[in-house]
Design a protein around this motif. Structure first.
Motif, PDB file in Angstrom:
ATOM      1  N   UNK A 356       0.836  -1.195   0.000  1.00 34.74           N
ATOM      2  CA  UNK A 356       0.000   0.000   0.000  1.00 34.74           C
ATOM      3  C   UNK A 356       0.867   1.240   0.000  1.00 34.74           C
ATOM      4  N   UNK A 357       0.294   2.328  -0.498  1.00 35.41           N
ATOM      5  CA  UNK A 357       1.001   3.604  -0.562  1.00 35.41           C
ATOM      6  C   UNK A 357       0.309   4.612   0.340  1.00 35.41           C
ATOM      7  N   UNK A 358       1.097   5.334   1.101  1.00 34.77           N
ATOM      8  CA  UNK A 358       0.561   6.344   2.020  1.00 34.77           C
ATOM      9  C   UNK A 358       1.127   7.714   1.661  1.00 34.77           C
ATOM     10  N   UNK A 359       0.235   8.704   1.562  1.00 37.65           N
ATOM     11  CA  UNK A 359       0.689  10.069   1.274  1.00 37.65           C
ATOM     12  C   UNK A 359       1.230  10.688   2.567  1.00 37.65           C
ATOM     13  N   UNK A 360       2.489  11.087   2.508  1.00 41.61           N
ATOM     14  CA  UNK A 360       3.161  11.651   3.674  1.00 41.61           C
ATOM     15  C   UNK A 360       3.269  13.168   3.482  1.00 41.61           C
ATOM     16  N   UNK A 361       2.807  13.935   4.487  1.00 36.92           N
ATOM     17  CA  UNK A 361       2.873  15.402   4.381  1.00 36.92           C
ATOM     18  C   UNK A 361       4.080  15.907   5.147  1.00 36.92           C
ATOM     19  N   UNK A 362       5.015  16.461   4.414  1.00 38.54           N
ATOM     20  CA  UNK A 362       6.238  16.971   5.029  1.00 38.54           C
ATOM     21  C   UNK A 362       5.956  18.266   5.767  1.00 38.54           C
ATOM     22  N   UNK A 363       6.700  18.504   6.827  1.00 40.79           N
ATOM     23  CA  UNK A 363       6.489  19.742   7.581  1.00 40.79           C
ATOM     24  C   UNK A 363       7.635  20.725   7.392  1.00 40.79           C
ATOM     25  N   UNK A 364       8.708  20.298   6.703  1.00 38.53           N
ATOM     26  CA  UNK A 364       9.813  21.228   6.485  1.00 38.53           C
ATOM     27  C   UNK A 364      10.251  21.169   5.021  1.00 38.53           C
ATOM     28  N   UNK A 365      10.977  22.206   4.630  1.00 38.94           N
ATOM     29  CA  UNK A 365      11.373  22.320   3.231  1.00 38.94           C
ATOM     30  C   UNK A 365      12.324  21.199   2.811  1.00 38.94           C
ATOM     31  N   UNK A 366      13.137  20.710   3.755  1.00 39.70           N
ATOM     32  CA  UNK A 366      14.088  19.646   3.424  1.00 39.70           C
ATOM     33  C   UNK A 366      13.441  18.260   3.390  1.00 39.70           C
ATOM     34  N   UNK A 367      12.170  18.220   3.771  1.00 43.38           N
ATOM     35  CA  UNK A 367      11.443  16.946   3.783  1.00 43.38           C
ATOM     36  C   UNK A 367      12.112  15.920   4.697  1.00 43.38           C
ATOM     37  N   UNK A 368      12.309  16.314   5.928  1.00 41.50           N
ATOM     38  CA  UNK A 368      12.904  15.387   6.892  1.00 41.50           C
ATOM     39  C   UNK A 368      11.934  15.054   8.031  1.00 41.50           C
ATOM     40  N   UNK A 369      10.797  15.754   8.095  1.00 41.97           N
ATOM     41  CA  UNK A 369       9.809  15.481   9.139  1.00 41.97           C
ATOM     42  C   UNK A 369       8.425  15.560   8.514  1.00 41.97           C
ATOM     43  N   UNK A 375       1.075  15.204  15.386  1.00 41.99           N
ATOM     44  CA  UNK A 375       2.383  15.707  15.818  1.00 41.99           C
ATOM     45  C   UNK A 375       3.334  15.730  14.622  1.00 41.99           C
ATOM     46  N   UNK A 376       4.535  16.247  14.879  1.00 44.84           N
ATOM     47  CA  UNK A 376       5.549  16.229  13.827  1.00 44.84           C
ATOM     48  C   UNK A 376       6.514  15.094  14.121  1.00 44.84           C
ATOM     49  N   UNK A 377       6.699  14.228  13.159  1.00 42.79           N
ATOM     50  CA  UNK A 377       7.555  13.061  13.370  1.00 42.79           C
ATOM     51  C   UNK A 377       8.775  13.153  12.443  1.00 42.79           C
ATOM     52  N   UNK A 378       9.949  12.876  12.998  1.00 38.23           N
ATOM     53  CA  UNK A 378      11.174  12.909  12.199  1.00 38.23           C
ATOM     54  C   UNK A 378      11.263  11.658  11.327  1.00 38.23           C
ATOM     55  N   UNK A 379      11.601  11.849  10.098  1.00 38.60           N
ATOM     56  CA  UNK A 379      11.868  10.689   9.244  1.00 38.60           C
ATOM     57  C   UNK A 379      13.262  10.170   9.573  1.00 38.60           C
ATOM     58  N   UNK A 380      13.425   8.862   9.467  1.00 44.66           N
ATOM     59  CA  UNK A 380      14.772   8.305   9.632  1.00 44.66           C
ATOM     60  C   UNK A 380      15.511   8.468   8.309  1.00 44.66           C
ATOM     61  N   UNK A 381      16.700   9.066   8.385  1.00 44.25           N
ATOM     62  CA  UNK A 381      17.460   9.269   7.149  1.00 44.25           C
ATOM     63  C   UNK A 381      18.518   8.191   7.040  1.00 44.25           C
ATOM     64  N   UNK A 382      18.473   7.447   5.965  1.00 46.37           N
ATOM     65  CA  UNK A 382      19.402   6.333   5.785  1.00 46.37           C
ATOM     66  C   UNK A 382      20.228   6.613   4.536  1.00 46.37           C
ATOM     67  N   UNK A 383      21.548   6.567   4.698  1.00 46.86           N
ATOM     68  CA  UNK A 383      22.396   6.882   3.550  1.00 46.86           C
ATOM     69  C   UNK A 383      22.784   5.609   2.821  1.00 46.86           C
ATOM     70  N   UNK A 384      22.472   5.553   1.547  1.00 47.20           N
ATOM     71  CA  UNK A 384      22.846   4.422   0.695  1.00 47.20           C
ATOM     72  C   UNK A 384      24.094   4.800  -0.088  1.00 47.20           C
ATOM     73  N   UNK A 385      25.012   3.861  -0.180  1.00 44.07           N
ATOM     74  CA  UNK A 385      26.243   4.109  -0.908  1.00 44.07           C
ATOM     75  C   UNK A 385      26.354   3.088  -2.043  1.00 44.07           C
ATOM     76  N   UNK A 386      26.482   3.571  -3.258  1.00 43.58           N
ATOM     77  CA  UNK A 386      26.538   2.685  -4.422  1.00 43.58           C
ATOM     78  C   UNK A 386      27.900   2.804  -5.090  1.00 43.58           C
TER      79      UNK A 386
END
Lengths: 812, 120
Positions: A356-369, A375-386
């Motif tokens: 399923x797909x869920x529409x997530x509404x960002x609260x900041x310009x950088x799209x991190x929360x 409430x405002x929830x922080x997204x977990x930022x995971x760095x992928x290295x290729x």
């Protein structure tokens, strides 16, 4: 002067070697280092295997096995493994898989994990980024850790892994598979993550068929009133997988209206993972009451993307406890589809929506929360290295994880909302898939077959069973999510936990049937149950093969193995027959010219069979496609900018029959107001003109028009089988499309002496330079079968064979 | 003539043995050693080296291709713009010849450097 001459000569020699020792970059393609590639003792010539090799014996010592293992390769290069325990059997399977299919194992697990660019360079970087952003590598790593910590899985999978690596360690650059030499790459050691990666690749193929995004866009275009009308859940003509599926549970979850919670002004233009049409399968089992010889018969033909080497590797695995024969996925343990001395088993895809797909509404310009439950929830930022071949630095990418899952496509700037992916394989589920096949291989009864399936999660499968004792059974297996109030078809509001799944259907309430009164069980990717089943679910169902199969199986009570072979190769499309029966009466013949009248006569006498060298299938397909595109012209026009789901073809036929004056039949670009009859007539005239043009170019025959290719995994045309003369169609039991088809056909008759038949389009060896690379292809192409036999070690040693391998332990 | 034959024979045998264990370009070093030890003019050293390298690589490729019934060479030929199996063998021979030829040339010219010094 001589010194100068020497310096010059040696400089030229060194320069020559230098140039020939590195990849040559031409305009479009990169050539491998020519010196080693052409050297007859290092390069591709080393991969040219002698034709007509005589039997050979080899001993390998100092291996991490418990006791001696014998592996006898029969005349068709099929390994028959004889091991003293399950661990040794797993080791031997890993060893032969790597021996025959090392490059395939590597590439087919690099692809899902987003690790192709390490060997292929920048051309696969976008693919890898897409996989990483979906969290594929991370999920595979989590699965691998879970398997490491599971004492019932770890030792077995470790033995399998050791087997693969024992083979890799035997090789040197000159004996590496050909593709490594071409790509100037090298194999690397197998890990649990690789096996997990392959499982996820199968999930991508089989369990991401959900159409939430294009359906949501369709919802916006057609509106809430027309949506359930054009996209109904249930096809009243369907014959479900489970015949009587009312179920025992009272835990019914009623489906409320499908209203998507967030209807933004932006369309969902997101990167859309392709779900290939024509991926599907047939399987059925007859009880003795339906067969001439009174023996149960089990049949299975999984339709997957056809590739060289094939996705299947045929083998026998024998331990003191069991003997199993069938086909395995080279990266996974155990025999996936096959038989042992008591039972036979098979699978088709169940097709349920578990993403399923869920529409997530960002609260900041950088799209991190983002907004979540007020409430405002922080997204977990995971760095992928290729790592990318040819680039000095790895490519880094930040993936945002929400409570729902990763956000695969973060659009830059506005809008302030993106879609998060909630997908079954990514949940923290206790997946026992790694040992599923290995356990089923040892089953001897319904109970011992069913028990491991209860712990099976994803992708959902119609698991089939038949036994010598006379039982047949079919179970829709896997975790079935229970949704709160909607049916999972549309994008949901991700700002509230109220939209989360509410657990799973209890294992013992999955749709299941054993020994039904009808004397057979059958699945062909149709709906699992009738609407009476108490749990709501959604999926993508095939509307024709299942009905045709059921109809044919009801006709006779004295069926034979030969009947089953004919059925697996049956090119009849019920869709074509029913569409013609619907279209013909509405065709306005007064508006047709003489040629169109003549063509109509020809088509009317067609039997709905998609035979390779017939031209009527082409004419019908053109007509059918025109009816579809003229009817849904509004939706097809919208597809230019966003993905939009087109209503099912069964629904279109139903609408033509029941609602021929529907506004949707009106073609937007004409002043006239069309009904179904006008659309069908116009479609016929266009189709006739198209057919004429194709026929003049020699493309008026079905196999040419369809154009089936079996491509090499790395899409190297020279190693592929192109433009094959083949009948079949996605709606026929012989479901051959341009890229997919019956990747394995198997029929097992469970009499006192098992009689089994099977074939796949390819060959046991993954090496294009081997005579066993595509030797089964002609047999498969003509609809013929090979005999499959469980042989004792004594029996096979008496027969002609190619190679007898003995693997010895480290210590005597 | 006998010198030419000994250079060619040395490159063929030693090149074959070394090729089974050492990198592909070892044939250049073998050719250099052979033509350093056996005196020959530059041109004939190059020709001997070329002939030996081409014979070794071409011969092995031909034998492999024959045993393989052209299964692989026809596919590799397709990869290189549809050239024939024989063309593929000839390219193999040419590369082997070129590398061994220049190796041999280097070897014989090194010998010339030493000979010059001895004459002085």
């Amino acid at each position: 002067m001589p010194l100068l001459r020497f310096l010059l000569a040696s400089a030229v020699t060194v320069a020559l070697i230098y140039v020939l020792d590195r990849p040559l970059i031409l305009k479009e393609k990169t050539l491998p280092p020519l010196g080693s590639f052409f050297s007859p003792q290092h390069g591709f010539w080393m991969n040219a295997e002698p034709v007509g090799a005589r039997s050979e014996s080899r001993q390998l010592d100092h291996l991490p096995v418990n006791q001696g293992i014998s592996i006898i390769f029969d005349e068709e290069m099929i390994p028959h493994i004889y091991a003293e325990d399950e661990l040794d059997a797993a080791f031997a399977q890993g060893y032969v898989s790597a021996m025959l299919r090392l490059f395939q194992m590597d590439l087919s697990t690099r692809a899902p994990l987003g690790r192709l660019s390490e060997i292929l360079g920048t051309r696969t970087l976008q693919h890898d980024l897409g996989q990483r952003r979906k969290g594929m590598l991370r999920t595979a790593e989590r699965l691998a850790r879970a398997w490491e910590n599971d004492p019932t899985i770890q030792p077995l999978l470790q033995a399998f892994t050791d087997g693969v690596n024992a083979r890799i360690d035997e090789l040197s650059p000159r004996s590496w598979p050909l593709e490594y030499k071409l790509l100037d790459a090298q194999p690397e050691h197998w890990t649990f993550v690789r096996s997990a990666g392959f499982l996820l690749a199968m999930c991508e193929t089989l369990a991401q068929t959900a159409h939430d995004i294009p359906l949501s866009n369709a919802y916006r275009i057609v509106g809430p009133a027309d949506f359930p009308f054009l996209y109904p859940h249930h096809n009243p003509l369907d014959i479900p997988v489970i015949p009587d599926s009312t179920g025992q549970s009272d835990g019914a979850t009623p489906v409320s209206g499908p209203g998507p919670a967030t209807m933004d002004t932006w369309g969902y233009q997101d990167w859309l993972p392709a779900s290939e049409p024509g991926i599907g399968s047939n399987n059925w089992a007859l009880s003795g009451s339906k067969t001439l010889l009174q023996h149960p018969i089990l049949c299975n033909d999984p339709h997957l993307t056809l590739t060289l080497p094939s996705i299947w590797l045929e083998m026998q695995i024998t331990t003191p406890r069991h003997s199993a024969y069938g086909v395995a996925f080279p990266p996974l343990m155990g025999i996936a589809i096959g038989f042992n001395e008591e039972i036979a088993w098979g699978f088709t895809n169940a097709g349920h929506d578990v993403r399923d797909w869920y529409a997530v509404r960002w609260t900041d310009a950088d799209k991190t929360a983002y907004q979540y439950d007020g409430a405002v929830k922080q997204a977990e930022l995971h760095i992928e290295s290729i790592q990318v071949k040819g680039l000095d630095q790895p490519v880094l990418d930040t993936v945002r994880y929400t409570v729902w899952g990763p956000v695969p496509n973060v659009k830059s700037g506005t809008p302030q909302a993106d879609l998060a992916m909630h997908w079954m394989p990514m949940l923290d589920i206790d997946d026992q898939m790694a040992k599923l096949f290995q356990q089923i291989n040892q089953a001897s009864s319904i109970d011992t077959w069913r028990t491991p399936l209860l712990r099976y999660d994803v992708p959902m499968q119609n698991a089939l069973f038949a036994s010598k004792s006379g039982d047949i059974a079919l179970r829709v297996s896997g975790l079935l999510p229970i949704r709160p109030s909607y049916d999972g078809r549309l994008v949901q509001d991700g700002s509230t936990s109220a939209n989360a799944w509410k657990g799973f259907v209890p294992d013992d309430e999955n749709p299941y049937v054993e020994n039904p009164a009808q004397g057979y069980v059958a699945s062909a990717n149709q709906e699992s149950t009738s609407p009476a089943y108490p749990y709501a679910y959604y999926g993508v169902w095939e509307a024709w093969r299942g009905r045709y199969l059921n109809t044919r199986l009801r006709q006779k009570n004295d069926m034979t193995v030969e009947d089953m072979m004919a059925l697996q190769n049956d090119n009849t499309s019920l869709q074509a027959l029913e569409a013609m029966a619907t279209y013909f009466p509405l065709l306005d013949t007064a508006r047709l010219d003489a040629t169109e009248q003549l063509s109509l006569k020809s088509l009317a006498s067609w039997n709905g069979r998609y035979e390779a060298l017939q031209n009527m299938p082409v004419l019908f397909e053109l007509w059918d496609a025109q009816v579809d595109s003229l009817t849904w012209d509004e939706l097809y026009a919208a597809q230019d900018s966003i993905p939009v789901e087109i209503p099912d073809d069964w629904r279109l036929l139903e609408l033509i029959r029941t609602n021929p004056n529907l506004a949707w039949f009106d073609h937007q670009q004409t002043a006239e107001r069309e009904d179904a009859s006008a659309i069908i007539t116009r479609a016929w005239k266009t189709a006739c003109a198209q057919f004429q043009a194709l026929s003049e170019n020699g493309k008026g025959y079905w196999s040419v028009y369809k154009g089936t290719d079996i491509m090499h995994l790395a899409r190297i045309p020279a190693f592929s089988a192109m433009d094959l003369e083949l009948g079949g169609n996605k709606n026929a039991l012989n479901a051959i499309t341009p890229t997919n088809g019956p990747s394995w056909r198997m029929i097992v008759e469970l009499g006192p002496e098992t009689r089994a038949f099977g074939v796949y389009p390819g060959g046991q060896s993954g090496n294009p330079g081997s005579p066993f690379y595509r030797n089964f292809l002609p047999t498969w192409q003509t609809g013929a079968y090979r005999t499959l036999q469980i042989l004792s070690k004594e029996e096979i040693m008496k027969q002609p064979h190619l190679l007898a391998l003995t693997l010895h332990p480290s210590l005597p | 003539m006998s010198r030419a034959i000994s250079i060619i024979a040395a490159i063929l045998t030693l090149g074959f043995l070394a090729g089974a264990w050492l990198p592909w370009w070892t044939i250049a070093i073998i050719a250099a050693i052979a033509s350093f030890l056996v005196p020959a003019r530059s041109l004939s050293a190059f020709l001997c080296g070329f002939l030996a390298g081409a014979l070794l690589w071409g011969g092995l490729a031909w034998r492999t291709d024959w045993a393989n019934d052209h299964l692989l060479s026809s596919q590799i030929g397709n990869l290189f713009n549809g050239i024939s199996s024989m063309a593929l063998i000839l390219i193999t021979a040419f590369i082997g010849g070129l590398v061994a030829g220049f190796g041999a040339l280097s070897g014989s010219s090194l010998r010339a450097v030493f000979q010059k010094r001895i004459q002085r």
